[in-house]
Write a protein that holds these residues in place. Sequence first.
Motif, PDB file in Angstrom:
ATOM      1  N   VAL A   8       0.861  -1.242  -0.009  1.00 14.90           N
ATOM      2  CA  VAL A   8      -0.029  -0.103   0.091  1.00 14.90           C
ATOM      3  C   VAL A   8       0.685   1.343  -0.105  1.00 14.90           C
ATOM      4  CG1 VAL A   8      -1.625   1.283   1.268  1.00 14.90           C
ATOM      5  CG2 VAL A   8      -1.818  -1.204   1.209  1.00 14.90           C
ATOM      6  N   THR A   9       0.800   2.145  -1.023  1.00 14.94           N
ATOM      7  CA  THR A   9       1.159   3.732  -0.930  1.00 14.94           C
ATOM      8  C   THR A   9       0.391   4.475  -0.495  1.00 14.94           C
ATOM      9  OG1 THR A   9       2.680   2.858  -2.692  1.00 14.94           O
ATOM     10  CG2 THR A   9       2.493   5.228  -2.540  1.00 14.94           C
ATOM     11  N   ILE A  10       0.922   5.361   0.578  1.00 18.96           N
ATOM     12  CA  ILE A  10       0.207   6.563   0.981  1.00 18.96           C
ATOM     13  C   ILE A  10       0.901   7.737   0.635  1.00 18.96           C
ATOM     14  CG2 ILE A  10      -0.636   7.737   3.006  1.00 18.96           C
ATOM     15  CD1 ILE A  10      -0.683   4.618   4.453  1.00 18.96           C
ATOM     16  N   VAL A  11       0.203   8.607   0.081  1.00 21.79           N
ATOM     17  CA  VAL A  11       0.533   9.774  -0.671  1.00 21.79           C
ATOM     18  C   VAL A  11       0.072  10.961   0.367  1.00 21.79           C
ATOM     19  CG1 VAL A  11       0.634  11.594  -2.626  1.00 21.79           C
ATOM     20  CG2 VAL A  11       0.688   8.976  -3.018  1.00 21.79           C
ATOM     21  N   LEU A  68      -2.427  -1.023  -3.917  1.00 20.79           N
ATOM     22  CA  LEU A  68      -3.420   0.149  -3.445  1.00 20.79           C
ATOM     23  C   LEU A  68      -2.801   1.336  -3.204  1.00 20.79           C
ATOM     24  CD1 LEU A  68      -6.726  -0.420  -1.539  1.00 20.79           C
ATOM     25  CD2 LEU A  68      -5.215   1.675  -0.922  1.00 20.79           C
ATOM     26  N   VAL A  69      -3.216   2.453  -3.647  1.00 26.35           N
ATOM     27  CA  VAL A  69      -2.619   3.777  -3.432  1.00 26.35           C
ATOM     28  C   VAL A  69      -3.982   4.689  -2.582  1.00 26.35           C
ATOM     29  CG1 VAL A  69      -1.636   5.953  -4.213  1.00 26.35           C
ATOM     30  CG2 VAL A  69      -1.093   3.760  -5.183  1.00 26.35           C
ATOM     31  N   LEU A  70      -3.465   5.293  -1.538  1.00 28.33           N
ATOM     32  CA  LEU A  70      -4.291   6.270  -0.807  1.00 28.33           C
ATOM     33  C   LEU A  70      -3.828   7.634  -0.949  1.00 28.33           C
ATOM     34  CD1 LEU A  70      -6.543   7.501   1.154  1.00 28.33           C
ATOM     35  CD2 LEU A  70      -5.100   6.444   3.007  1.00 28.33           C
ATOM     36  N   VAL A  71      -4.486   8.515  -1.499  1.00 28.77           N
ATOM     37  CA  VAL A  71      -3.789   9.719  -1.690  1.00 28.77           C
ATOM     38  C   VAL A  71      -4.528  10.775  -0.393  1.00 28.77           C
ATOM     39  CG1 VAL A  71      -3.669  11.913  -3.169  1.00 28.77           C
ATOM     40  CG2 VAL A  71      -3.711   9.802  -4.180  1.00 28.77           C
ATOM     41  N   ALA A  72      -3.904  11.390   0.612  1.00 30.37           N
ATOM     42  CA  ALA A  72      -4.141  11.984   1.631  1.00 30.37           C
ATOM     43  C   ALA A  72      -3.643  13.369   1.832  1.00 30.37           C
ATOM     44  CB  ALA A  72      -4.150  11.059   2.996  1.00 30.37           C
ATOM     45  N   THR A  73      -3.828  14.237   0.735  1.00 31.18           N
ATOM     46  CA  THR A  73      -3.235  15.590   0.511  1.00 31.18           C
ATOM     47  C   THR A  73      -4.109  16.451   0.661  1.00 31.18           C
ATOM     48  OG1 THR A  73      -3.461  15.511  -1.741  1.00 31.18           O
ATOM     49  CG2 THR A  73      -1.360  14.480  -0.638  1.00 31.18           C
ATOM     50  N   ARG A  74      -4.036  17.791   0.612  1.00 30.35           N
ATOM     51  CA  ARG A  74      -4.925  18.712   0.210  1.00 30.35           C
ATOM     52  C   ARG A  74      -5.743  18.598  -0.965  1.00 30.35           C
ATOM     53  NH1 ARG A  74      -0.731  23.506   0.142  1.00 30.35           N
ATOM     54  NH2 ARG A  74      -2.444  24.275  -1.263  1.00 30.35           N
ATOM     55  N   VAL A  75      -7.362  18.893  -0.858  1.00 27.05           N
ATOM     56  CA  VAL A  75      -7.991  18.705  -1.787  1.00 27.05           C
ATOM     57  C   VAL A  75      -7.381  19.282  -3.180  1.00 27.05           C
ATOM     58  CG1 VAL A  75     -10.043  18.077  -0.420  1.00 27.05           C
ATOM     59  CG2 VAL A  75      -9.371  20.503  -1.215  1.00 27.05           C
ATOM     60  N   GLY A  76      -6.817  20.552  -3.176  1.00 25.13           N
ATOM     61  CA  GLY A  76      -6.444  21.078  -4.413  1.00 25.13           C
ATOM     62  C   GLY A  76      -5.316  20.482  -5.134  1.00 25.13           C
ATOM     63  N   MET A  77      -4.394  19.293  -4.629  1.00 25.07           N
ATOM     64  CA  MET A  77      -3.437  18.872  -4.959  1.00 25.07           C
ATOM     65  C   MET A  77      -4.064  17.353  -5.766  1.00 25.07           C
ATOM     66  SD  MET A  77      -0.704  19.558  -2.062  1.00 25.07           S
ATOM     67  CE  MET A  77       0.567  18.330  -3.092  1.00 25.07           C
ATOM     68  N   VAL A  89       1.492   3.750 -12.059  1.00 25.50           N
ATOM     69  CA  VAL A  89       1.139   2.591 -11.386  1.00 25.50           C
ATOM     70  C   VAL A  89       0.995   1.358 -12.561  1.00 25.50           C
ATOM     71  CG1 VAL A  89       0.100   3.514  -9.633  1.00 25.50           C
ATOM     72  CG2 VAL A  89      -1.416   3.215 -11.451  1.00 25.50           C
ATOM     73  N   ARG A  90       1.063   0.074 -12.105  1.00 22.05           N
ATOM     74  CA  ARG A  90       0.579  -0.980 -12.874  1.00 22.05           C
ATOM     75  C   ARG A  90      -0.819  -0.908 -13.205  1.00 22.05           C
ATOM     76  NH1 ARG A  90       2.415  -5.640  -8.947  1.00 22.05           N
ATOM     77  NH2 ARG A  90       1.203  -4.124  -7.432  1.00 22.05           N
ATOM     78  N   PRO A  91      -1.150  -1.284 -14.410  1.00 23.98           N
ATOM     79  CA  PRO A  91      -2.536  -1.401 -14.775  1.00 23.98           C
ATOM     80  C   PRO A  91      -3.616  -2.211 -13.885  1.00 23.98           C
ATOM     81  CG  PRO A  91      -1.004  -1.949 -16.757  1.00 23.98           C
ATOM     82  CD  PRO A  91      -0.208  -1.870 -15.642  1.00 23.98           C
ATOM     83  N   GLY A  92      -4.574  -1.678 -13.500  1.00 25.45           N
ATOM     84  CA  GLY A  92      -5.596  -2.244 -12.515  1.00 25.45           C
ATOM     85  C   GLY A  92      -5.396  -1.758 -11.371  1.00 25.45           C
ATOM     86  N   THR A  93      -4.352  -1.135 -10.804  1.00 28.19           N
ATOM     87  CA  THR A  93      -3.921  -0.753  -9.319  1.00 28.19           C
ATOM     88  C   THR A  93      -5.372   0.162  -8.862  1.00 28.19           C
ATOM     89  OG1 THR A  93      -1.542  -0.658  -9.682  1.00 28.19           O
ATOM     90  CG2 THR A  93      -2.598   0.361  -8.065  1.00 28.19           C
ATOM     91  N   LEU A  94      -5.562  -0.319  -7.752  1.00 27.16           N
ATOM     92  CA  LEU A  94      -6.695   0.483  -7.056  1.00 27.16           C
ATOM     93  C   LEU A  94      -6.251   1.799  -6.438  1.00 27.16           C
ATOM     94  CD1 LEU A  94      -8.210  -2.254  -5.122  1.00 27.16           C
ATOM     95  CD2 LEU A  94      -9.575  -1.002  -6.699  1.00 27.16           C
ATOM     96  N   LEU A  95      -6.843   2.906  -6.672  1.00 28.12           N
ATOM     97  CA  LEU A  95      -6.541   4.389  -5.993  1.00 28.12           C
ATOM     98  C   LEU A  95      -7.967   4.831  -5.351  1.00 28.12           C
ATOM     99  CD1 LEU A  95      -4.938   6.133  -9.102  1.00 28.12           C
ATOM    100  CD2 LEU A  95      -3.926   4.329  -7.803  1.00 28.12           C
ATOM    101  N   THR A  96      -7.645   5.474  -4.152  1.00 23.53           N
ATOM    102  CA  THR A  96      -8.695   6.445  -3.579  1.00 23.53           C
ATOM    103  C   THR A  96      -7.963   7.278  -2.942  1.00 23.53           C
ATOM    104  OG1 THR A  96     -10.678   6.144  -2.132  1.00 23.53           O
ATOM    105  CG2 THR A  96      -8.432   5.107  -1.330  1.00 23.53           C
ATOM    106  N   ASP A  97      -8.893   8.587  -2.349  1.00 23.29           N
ATOM    107  CA  ASP A  97      -8.416   9.654  -1.883  1.00 23.29           C
ATOM    108  C   ASP A  97      -9.096   9.654  -0.406  1.00 23.29           C
ATOM    109  OD1 ASP A  97     -10.940  10.409  -2.941  1.00 23.29           O
ATOM    110  OD2 ASP A  97     -10.341  12.373  -2.409  1.00 23.29           O
ATOM    111  N   ALA A  98      -8.767  10.665   0.424  1.00 20.39           N
ATOM    112  CA  ALA A  98      -9.321  10.983   1.557  1.00 20.39           C
ATOM    113  C   ALA A  98      -9.801  12.528   1.671  1.00 20.39           C
ATOM    114  CB  ALA A  98      -8.386  10.648   2.636  1.00 20.39           C
TER     115      ALA A  98
END
Length: 283
Positions: A8-11, A68-77, A89-98
């Motif tokens: 899992v990668t957390i940005v 899986l990648v979670l993007v947990a930065t300011r909404v503007g970014m 990312v590799r094709p098919g990787t799951l992404l979400t944000d917070a």
Amino acid sequence: MTAHWPTVTIVGAGLIGGSAGLALADRRLADRIIGVGRSEASLATAQQRGAITEGTTDLAAGVAAADLVLVATRVGMIPQLLEAIDAAVRPGTLLTDAGSTKQSIVTAWEQARESRRSRFVGSHPLAGSHQRGPQAATADLFTNRLTILTPSPDTPRADVEAIGSFWTALGSNLLELAPAEHDRLLAAASHAPHVVAAALAAATPTPARQLTAGGWRDTTRIAAGDPELWADILLDNATAVVTQIEQVSAATEDLRAAIEAGDRTTLIRLLTHAKEIRDALGS
């Protein structure tokens, strides 16, 4: 079966991202937790606290092996980060944000859905603090808290369920809303209240500050939040926030008019109505 992701990668491994990392580690839900950030010092703090197993300032390198990648930065970014992540990312990787707003983020993604390599479902965990940074993160931040999923009509159901399983594995309860409905409701439940708290804090005269006690502190606590983060949220959801501020102004004017007129009956009615709403929500 308990959900598990090898990598899992957390940005953005701050309060939200760091708490997700701590929950993943505490519940043994991932073998590798990679943190991506702009500050080596912040990443080092996140790693020392156990929120990530490794850190990097190189976004492409940090997401290359992710399941899986979670993007947990300011909404503007977030929209531009999702673009860069999708390319790496590799094709098919799951992404979400917070992110605390959803329509602009989901719309930007959907505009190029046909060419996307990865799979994205918008999320918003209703958990947080006026504090910031990985030093404020906790493993139980999402436990029994609500996370809102905001799929588009074209989002595959399997993707929604996969991202839902991520948040439930961290302890969340789930609710699905359309992105526009999310932003309209959060303007009332979160965004306008921040404006009110900020206004109350700003309007408190200097001589009165030494007299403030629990009521003032409870009412203004969220005004201590990160101004840059909140400026992004308020501007991104401007129409809904302004509409809700107008509702607050109308309610305030009703109270002001009753006080000015010495109308105790109306004042008690207005205060009772507010108390009933607050009491119904519990402590």
